[in-house]
Design a protein around this motif. Structure first.
Motif, PDB file in Angstrom:
ATOM      1  N   ARG A 212       1.041  -1.301   0.046  1.00  6.96           N
ATOM      2  CA  ARG A 212      -0.233  -0.012   0.009  1.00  6.96           C
ATOM      3  C   ARG A 212       0.776   1.216   0.030  1.00  6.96           C
ATOM      4  N   ASN A 213       2.013   1.057   0.687  1.00  9.87           N
ATOM      5  CA  ASN A 213       2.974   2.428   0.665  1.00  9.87           C
ATOM      6  C   ASN A 213       3.151   3.158  -0.503  1.00  9.87           C
ATOM      7  N   GLY A 222      -1.200  12.630  -8.105  1.00 11.12           N
ATOM      8  CA  GLY A 222      -0.659  11.237  -8.191  1.00 11.12           C
ATOM      9  C   GLY A 222      -1.387  10.299  -8.968  1.00 11.12           C
ATOM     10  N   LEU A 223      -1.126   9.323  -9.883  1.00 11.81           N
ATOM     11  CA  LEU A 223      -1.715   8.334 -10.671  1.00 11.81           C
ATOM     12  C   LEU A 223      -1.465   6.754  -9.956  1.00 11.81           C
ATOM     13  N   LEU A 224      -2.456   6.308  -9.567  1.00 11.54           N
ATOM     14  CA  LEU A 224      -2.384   4.711  -9.267  1.00 11.54           C
ATOM     15  C   LEU A 224      -3.004   3.829 -10.297  1.00 11.54           C
ATOM     16  N   ASN A 230      -7.809  -8.454 -10.012  1.00 12.32           N
ATOM     17  CA  ASN A 230      -7.230  -8.785  -8.950  1.00 12.32           C
ATOM     18  C   ASN A 230      -7.945  -8.351  -7.455  1.00 12.32           C
ATOM     19  N   GLU A 231      -8.453  -9.172  -6.848  1.00  9.44           N
ATOM     20  CA  GLU A 231      -9.455  -8.824  -5.787  1.00  9.44           C
ATOM     21  C   GLU A 231      -8.814  -7.991  -4.645  1.00  9.44           C
ATOM     22  N   PHE A 236      -7.840  -1.370  -3.558  1.00  6.37           N
ATOM     23  CA  PHE A 236      -7.130  -0.114  -3.022  1.00  6.37           C
ATOM     24  C   PHE A 236      -7.506   1.065  -3.828  1.00  6.37           C
ATOM     25  N   ALA A 237      -8.407   0.930  -4.705  1.00  9.48           N
ATOM     26  CA  ALA A 237      -8.761   2.015  -5.478  1.00  9.48           C
ATOM     27  C   ALA A 237      -9.574   3.260  -4.426  1.00  9.48           C
ATOM     28  N   PRO A 238     -10.490   2.798  -3.735  1.00 13.55           N
ATOM     29  CA  PRO A 238     -10.979   3.844  -2.870  1.00 13.55           C
ATOM     30  C   PRO A 238     -10.122   4.875  -1.858  1.00 13.55           C
TER      31      PRO A 238
END
Length: 463
Positions: A212-213, A222-224, A230-231, A236-238
Motif C-alpha cells: 500500500r505504501n 498522483g496516478l495509481l 485481482n481482488e 486499493f482504489a477507494p
C-alpha cells in the motif's frame, strides 16, 4: 517528508555517526557515495571479512569502519542507520537503536526524498520486473532520459546528482523496500497481489500493507494503476489520494485499459481508442498481456501509441522470465527461474498451448501449493521435482481433482542438475521443457538468477 537536494542531504549527515547495514548490491555504492561526501560510515555485515574478496579492504581505504561477523548488529550506537532492503525494520537491535534516538532509513527512501525528476514505480507479486522494463524501454524509445533502479538494475541514489527535472526514474519496488516508505512515486503501478514472502512477512496482511505504501503518500495529482481482475489490488482504489486507472483482461471497463476482440483499448473521459493488438506482442502468455496493459495505463498520454506497437513486436523479454534458452532435436527449453511463487508458475504454464515437462521445487517460503496442484494436472505431461518443497508440491498434485499417475508421472530428484537431465531424457521432439520452480532458490542457490544461469549452463551443455 520535506524534499531536499542530494547535496543538502549529504551535508546534513556530516559529523553524525552513520551505519550502513548490509554490504551488498544496493548498499555498496551508497557506502562509497557517503564516504566521498566526507560522512563517517560504519559498514556492517554478518559475513566475515574474507567473504568480500577485496571489497572490505577497498572500503577501509576509502575511510569506512567495518563491523563484520555474527555480532554485526550488536550495540548499534549510531544516529542514522541505513538498512538493507531484505532486513525487517522491527529487529530487536534496530528497535533498541530507534529508542536511543537513531533514524532508520534506506537507500530507496532517501532517493525519493532527493530525486529531482518524475518517478514511476511498480510493485506486485508477479510481473514487476517485466512491467518495469517495458515502461522504461517505452520511455527510452520515445526519446526520454530514463534511470532504472530499485529492486532491478542498480541503486539510483549515486545517480541523483546528474538527473534533470525532465528525466524519468522508473523503479521496481519490493515489499521489503516499501515496508518503511513514507513517500510515494508520481505514478504507482500494482500489477497483482497473491501470497508471497510469507517466510519473512509475519502475515499476508503485513505484506499487503507494505505494498500500500507505494500509493498512500501520493498527492492529488498522483496516478495509481491497479489490476481490476485481482481482488486485493482493485480494493486499493477507494484509498488512493489521487487519480486511479484500472486495467482488466477479463472485462470491458467504462474507464481504463481493457481487452476487446484481441486488442488492448484505452477509454477515458476524453476518448477511447485501440492501442495494441495482442497478436503483435512477441512475449507469450496472458500475464504478459496484463504487463503491457499496466504499462499502457501508466504511460497513457506520455508516449505515442505507435511507439508501443513497434516495441511490443520486437521485445523478447527479460532474462529468467519464460526465456527460450535453446531448441535441441525439436525440444524447446525455457528458463522461468523468476517463478518463485505458485501464481508465477501458473502464469508460465498457461503461456503454452500444449502440455509441458515441468521442473519445479526449491526453498520453502511457507506458501500453500494447493492452487498449483490442479494447474499442474491440467498443463503438465511429466513433472520433475527437486529441492526442499518437492514433497509438498507432489502432495498438492496427487490430491488435485483428475490427477492420474499414468497420465502425469512424477519424479523426485534432489540434485538439481540430475533433475534437469532427467527432464531432458524424458523429452521427445515437439516437447517443451520448462524450469518454473514455484519456489525461491535459497535451498541450493544464492538467488533466482544463479539458479537460472545453472539451468542454462546445463541446457547449453546438452549434445
Amino acid at each position: 517528508m520535506e524534499r531536499s537536494t542530494i547535496q543538502e542531504y549529504l551535508a546534513s549527515l556530516k559529523g553524525k555517526r552513520v551505519a550502513v547495514i548490509g554490504i551488498g548490491v544496493s548498499n555498496t555504492p551508497l557506502v562509497k557515495m557517503l564516504l566521498r561526501a566526507g560522512v563517517k560510515v560504519t559498514a556492517c555485515d554478518k559475513k566475515p571479512k574474507e567473504s568480500f574478496a577485496g571489497l572490505a579492504e577497498e572500503l577501509e581505504s576509502l575511510g569506512a569502519q567495518l563491523k563484520l561477523g555474527p555480532d554485526y548488529l550488536k550495540d548499534l550506537d549510531f544516529e542514522v542507520i541505513f538498512r538493507t532492503p531484505g532486513m525487517r525494520p522491527d529487529l530487536p537491535e534496530l528497535v533498541e537503536a530507534l529508542q536511543r534516538g537513531a533514524i532508520l532509513t534506506s537507500e530507496m527512501e532517501v532517493f525519493f526524498q532527493v530525486c529531482p525528476c518524475k518517478t514511476i514505480a511498480v510493485t506486485g507479486s508477479d510481473g514487476k520486473t517485466t512491467t518495469t522494463t517495458i515502461i522504461a524501454e517505452l520511455l527510452k524509445a520515445a526519446g526520454q532520459t530514463v534511470y532504472v533502479g530499485g529492486n532491478i538494475g542498480r541503486p539510483l541514489l549515486p545517480d541523483v546528482d546528474g538527473m534533470e527535472p525532465g528525466d524519468v526514474a522508473v523503479l521496481e519496488l519490493s515489499s521489503f523496500q516499501l515496508m518503511t516508505m513514507r513517500q510515494s512515486p508520481n505514478i504507482a503501478v500494482v500489477t497483482n497481489l497473491a501470497p508471497n514472502h510469507l517466510d519473512v512477512h509475519k502475515s499476508m496482511e503485513e505484506y499487503v500493507d507494505a505494498k500500500r505504501n507505494i500509493f498512500l503518500y501520493q498527492n492529488q495529482d498522483g496516478l495509481l494503476v491497479l489490476n481490476q481482475d485481482n481482488e486485493i489490488t482493485c480494493g486499493f482504489a477507494p484509498e488512493a489520494p489521487g487519480h486511479v486507472t484500472l486495467f482488466s483482461r477479463r472485462q470491458e471497463l467504462e474507464k481504463g485499459v481493457f481487452l476487446k476482440d484481441g486488442v488492448i483499448w484505452v477509454r477515458n473521459a476524453m476518448h477511447e481508442r485501440p492501442v495494441l493488438p495482442v497478436s503483435d506482442i512477441l512475449l507469450p502468455g496472458d500475464h504478459n498481456v496484463e504487463n503491457y496493459m499496466a504499462a499502457i495505463a501508466a504511460l497513457d498520454g506520455l508516449i505515442p501509441d505507435q511507439v508501443i506497437r513497434e516495441f511490443a513486436a520486437k521485445f523478447a523479454g527479460v532474462e529468467h522470465r519464460i526465456e527460450l534458452v535453446r531448441t535441441l532435436n525439436g525440444v524447446k527449453y525455457y528458463n522461468d527461474s523468476i517463478a518463485s511463487s505458485p501464481s508465477r508458475t501458473i502464469a508460465g504454464l498457461r503461456s503454452f498451448r500444449q502440455k509441458v515437462i515441468l521442473i519445479a521445487g526449491g526453498y520453502d517460503k511457507h506458501i500453500p501449493f494447493d492452487v498449483l496442484g490442479p494447474e499442474i494436472t491440467e498443463h503438465v505431461k511429466e513433472l520433475f521435482l527437486t529441492g526442499d518443497t518437492a514433497a509438498k508440491i507432489r502432495s498438492a498434485v496427487e490430491q488435485a481433482p483428475g490427477y492420474s499417475p499414468a497420465q502425469l508421472p512424477i519424479t523426485v530428484i534432489d540434485d538439481f542438475e540430475e533433475a534437469v537431465l532427467a527432464a531432458h531424457r524424458a523429452a521427445k521432439p515437439g516437447d517443451v521443457v520448462i524450469l518454473s520452480p514455484a519456489c525461491a532458490s535459497f535451498d541450493k542457490f544464492k538467488n533466482f538468477m544463479e539458479r537460472g544461469a545453472a539451468f542454462k549452463k546445463i541446457i547449453y551443455g546438452l549434445s
